[in-house]
Design an enzyme around this catalytic site. Structure first.
Site, PDB file in Angstrom:
ATOM      1  NE  ARG A 287      -2.227   6.577   1.272  1.00  0.00           N
ATOM      2  CZ  ARG A 287      -2.786   7.259   2.260  1.00  0.00           C
ATOM      3  NH1 ARG A 287      -2.946   8.580   2.143  1.00  0.00           N
ATOM      4  NH2 ARG A 287      -3.192   6.661   3.356  1.00  0.00           N
ATOM      5  NE  ARG A 331     -10.985   5.097  10.434  1.00  0.00           N
ATOM      6  CZ  ARG A 331     -10.297   6.232  10.321  1.00  0.00           C
ATOM      7  NH1 ARG A 331     -10.689   7.302  10.999  1.00  0.00           N
ATOM      8  NH2 ARG A 331      -9.246   6.313   9.535  1.00  0.00           N
ATOM      9  CE  LYS A 485      -0.567   2.778   5.705  1.00  0.00           C
ATOM     10  NZ  LYS A 485      -1.920   3.390   5.532  1.00  0.00           N
ATOM     11  CB  THR A 543       2.633  10.217   8.415  1.00  0.00           C
ATOM     12  OG1 THR A 543       2.222   8.924   7.960  1.00  0.00           O
ATOM     13  CG2 THR A 543       1.530  10.804   9.283  1.00  0.00           C
TER      14      THR A 543
END
Length: 743
Positions: A287, A331, A485, A543
């Site tokens: 990944r 962000r 996701k 995660t």
């Protein structure tokens, strides 16, 4: 479990109140999610009959409370036995335990559902104070809002005080009058009945705590399977409860792991040598996180991964490459000196969306790269920063000034380029930013096998990703698998439409656990995994699975259990992030994850999974689906060591994997990218068929596959295997299978 325990969190931790509160919230959610019907059916089928007198009454109390919707069960006790018996059958309503001995009552906290209280009055003759004790308990129940006027309450009590003699129960309506005389056992009845003899005759070793060994109530065939491996002794158990009771820590797991391991690759692990080491430990999918790194860097990772496979193919199984998009995330900007800035609880800070501040974040101002932030936020709303480590509460909003004044909810360090989350706020960011579009074009150019599409919120987002891939190259872009996701409320609300459109799902618990309450994350995980299993689409659990191994050589026991529970829930793949991207023990992390997966796969109650899937099947099945189900059933019944399937599109392997055979599925793919992507499906072992295909060459390809399987130790002479294939090359047409024994 009846109880859960905190250790250092409350003994020496900085947040003991928060730890206890969180554990209580998670327990509430988990108890509400328990499948009571299945628990009751399992318990009924697991216990030998006849039940003892006490067990019979306890079960009847719980059955009556459940079927009538009682709000509360009340039981007075001297020994605690009645509370333990009732708790054993897991009622959905609380059990108010009224104990004459405070220590006996306090010990009832060990039994799930029990709410123990002390009865402060002196003991009277047998039965004489039963009405008084129930009245006392009822007053407690009403004071604590456990029951209100008009609610149904169950009373359960014994025939003699001081002994374990649960024999009576009655149902009453709160506020309705009842005859106290019927609560006590009439002396005339006691004179006619020998309760002691009845109790002795009805009592037998019929609870798990009284059994010499679990084998006493398991089928005789299971006794022969003890320690034979793959939890063989548990697999033929008649109920899920007995299956769990028969699990054996000394049983060897399967030699081969069916769940795939996805590893995030960082600077520490990008070399050819390290990638090869990780593959030896269990890496199946590489990944790349496109929230960080340049195209030059990611191109180097891809090249090194392919070189690792070319130089050391190991057993020949293909290696998959995944591109994880940045997605429509928010962000912070850069801090002034690039370091961390300390924020203090109770202080104020300005959040600005003015790009002029993007490189000037400090203790008084932080930049966030979402221009519409002042428009979508409300006063009182929360902004979480850096995986929720910092919380900011909006005090006021200046839309014209492109800023928000916020209160700092907790102390912490603010770094550069940290992710931000807006719980329960629907953001209007596009599914694909210009960066995402460029990244997808790079992925197509590099011929990656799958895209992990971040922050998918609706089905149209998936279609947008597919359109961009196909725009870049109709063939390559059309072949790349899209894994959505799910990371926020909007994605959860639209999950069904996303599942219908996507190739697979990732339960991305990092951002999801900030967007929704932490105590509800396990509910989201179980729901999404179950729906993917039903649809036959792959699902990844990701995660913080072994987070502590970023800096420690061994995981916490809770982390190991988390990986196992993801596999037991039905996840096809599990993923490592920082553990392999930047951690000090990447090899150890992959090795540990592989070992836990093998153990968990062996512990899956195959019978229950198959029965559940079959019960949901919409008949008639399509021909390929029906053949896939038959292949798995035949393999199970014949004790086959391997299922081998030929594929051009991957469909036959996906269909067979949906039905979860206990043996591996060797997939011989004529397209290496199609084959590599099958690592997404549990149980698939993909290999590339390097020769040109011609019509009618199935036997030659099967011979090639069998030679591969023997060479890699998947099978040996004398083993039974299943050969499955379609009727026409290049189409999704699984319709044939053969059972053969190897010479």
């Amino acid at each position: 479990a009846d109880c859960v325990m905190l250790s250092g969190e409350t003994a020496k931790g900085s947040y003991p109140r928060e730890a206890v509160t969180m554990m209580a919230q998670v327990c509430l959610e988990a108890e509400a999610a328990a499948y009571i019907k299945a628990v009751a059916a399992d318990m009924k089928a697991s216990l030998p009959h006849p039940l003892s007198l006490n067990d019979s009454v306890a079960k009847s109390v719980v059955d009556a409370a459940t079927t009538h919707g009682a709000k509360l069960i009340i039981t007075p006790t001297s020994s605690g036995a009645s509370a333990r018996l009732i708790s054993k059958f897991r009622p959905r309503c609380p059990i108010l335990v009224l104990a004459r001995d405070a220590h006996v009552g306090a010990a009832a906290n060990l039994n799930r559902g029990c709410l123990p209280f002390f009865y402060p009055h002196a003991k009277q003759a047998d039965g004489e104070d039963v009405p008084a004790r129930f009245a006392y308990a009822m007053n407690i129940a009403k004071a604590l809002a456990l029951a209100a006027e008009g609610d149904t309450v169950c009373f359960a009590y014994g025939w003699q005080t001081g002994v374990a003699s649960l024999a009576n129960f009655r149902m009453v309506t709160v506020g309705a009058p009842f005859e106290n005389t019927f609560l006590a056992t009439p002396p005339s009845l006691l004179a006619l009945c020998n309760f002691t003899a009845t109790e002795a005759r009805g009592h037998r070793a019929n609870t798990l705590t009284e059994l010499t060994s679990i084998e006493e109530i398991l089928p005789s065939a299971n006794k022969l399977a003890s320690h034979q491996g793959m939890q063989a002794a548990a697999q033929d158990s008649p109920t899920d409860l007995l299956h769990k009771a028969a699990l054996d820590i000394y049983s060897e797991p399967a030699k081969l792991r069916g769940s795939s391991i996805i590893c995030t690759i960082g600077p520490k692990t990008k070399s050819v040598e390290m990638l090869t080491e990780l593959r030896k430990c269990g890496l199946n999918v590489v990944r790349m996180n496109f929230s960080h790194g340049s195209y030059e860097y990611h191109g180097e990772v891809i090249a090194n991964a392919r070189k690792s496979f070319e130089e050391e193919p190991l057993d020949g199984r293909l290696l998959a490459i995944a591109l994880d998009t940045k997605g429509p995330e928010i962000r912070t900007g850069m801090t002034k000196d690039g370091g961390n800035v300390e924020l203090h609880k109770g202080g104020t800070i300005t959040v600005s969306v003015d790009p002029a501040h993007k490189d000037a974040c400090d203790a008084h101002l932080v930049y966030m790269d979402y221009a519409n932030l002042p428009k979508v936020m409300s006063v009182g709303g929360i902004i979480f920063v850096d995986d929720g480590l910092l919380g900011l509460k909006v005090s006021s909003i200046d839309v014209e000034g492109c800023s928000l004044a916020c209160e700092i909810l907790n102390s912490g360090m603010l770094g550069s380029k940290k992710g931000c989350n807006l719980p329960e706020v629907d953001v209007d960011l596009p599914a694909l930013s210009e960066k995402d579009k460029a990244d997808l074009a790079f992925g197509v150019e590099q011929n990656v096998d799958m895209i992990f599409a971040s922050f998918i919120r609706k089905a149209q987002d998936v279609r947008d990703v597919r359109a961009r891939l196909v725009e870049c190259d109709p063939v390559v872009g059309g072949r790349i698998r899209i894994i959505s996701k799910i990371e926020n409320h909007e994605g959860m609300r639209n999950f069904d439409e996303i599942l219908a459109e996507t190739d697979g799902v990732m339960v991305a618990r990092g951002d999801l656990g900030i967007e929704i309450p932490s105590e509800k994350v396990f509910l989201a995980q179980k729901m999404m995994i179950a729906k993917c299993n039903i649809a036959g689409k792959p699902v990844i659990c990701a995660t913080q699975m072994l987070e502590s191994m970023t800096s420690n050589p061994r995981p916490t026991r809770a982390e190991a259990s988390d990986v196992a529970n993801a596999v037991l829930d039905g996840a096809d793949c599990v993923m490592l992030s920082g553990e392999t991207a930047k951690g000090s023990y990447p090899r150890e992390a992959v090795t540990m994850m592989a070992q836990v997966c093998r153990e968990a796969e062996s512990a899956i109650y195959q019978k229950a999974y198959t029965a559940g899937l079959n019960s949901l099947a919409l008949l008639p099945l399509g021909s390929s689906d029906a053949v896939a189900a038959a292949v798995v059933e035949a393999a199970s019944n014949a004790g086959a060591k391997l299922i081998c399937t030929l594929t051009a599109t991957g469909t036959s392997a996906k269909l067979i994997a949906k039905y979860r055979p206990r043996c591996p599925i060797l997939v011989l793919a004529s397209d290496s990218n199609i084959g590599a992507a099958l690592h997404l499906h549990r149980g698939c072992f993909p290999f590339f068929y390097p020769h040109e295909r011609v019509p009618g060459d199935e036997d030659e390809r099967f011979a090639y596959a069998i030679t591969l399987a023997k060479g890699t130790g998947l099978i040996s002479s004398g083993d039974m295997i299943v050969l499955a294939h379609g009727w026409r090359s290049g189409t999704s047409s699984l319709n044939s299978f053969r059972l053969v024994r190897l010479s």
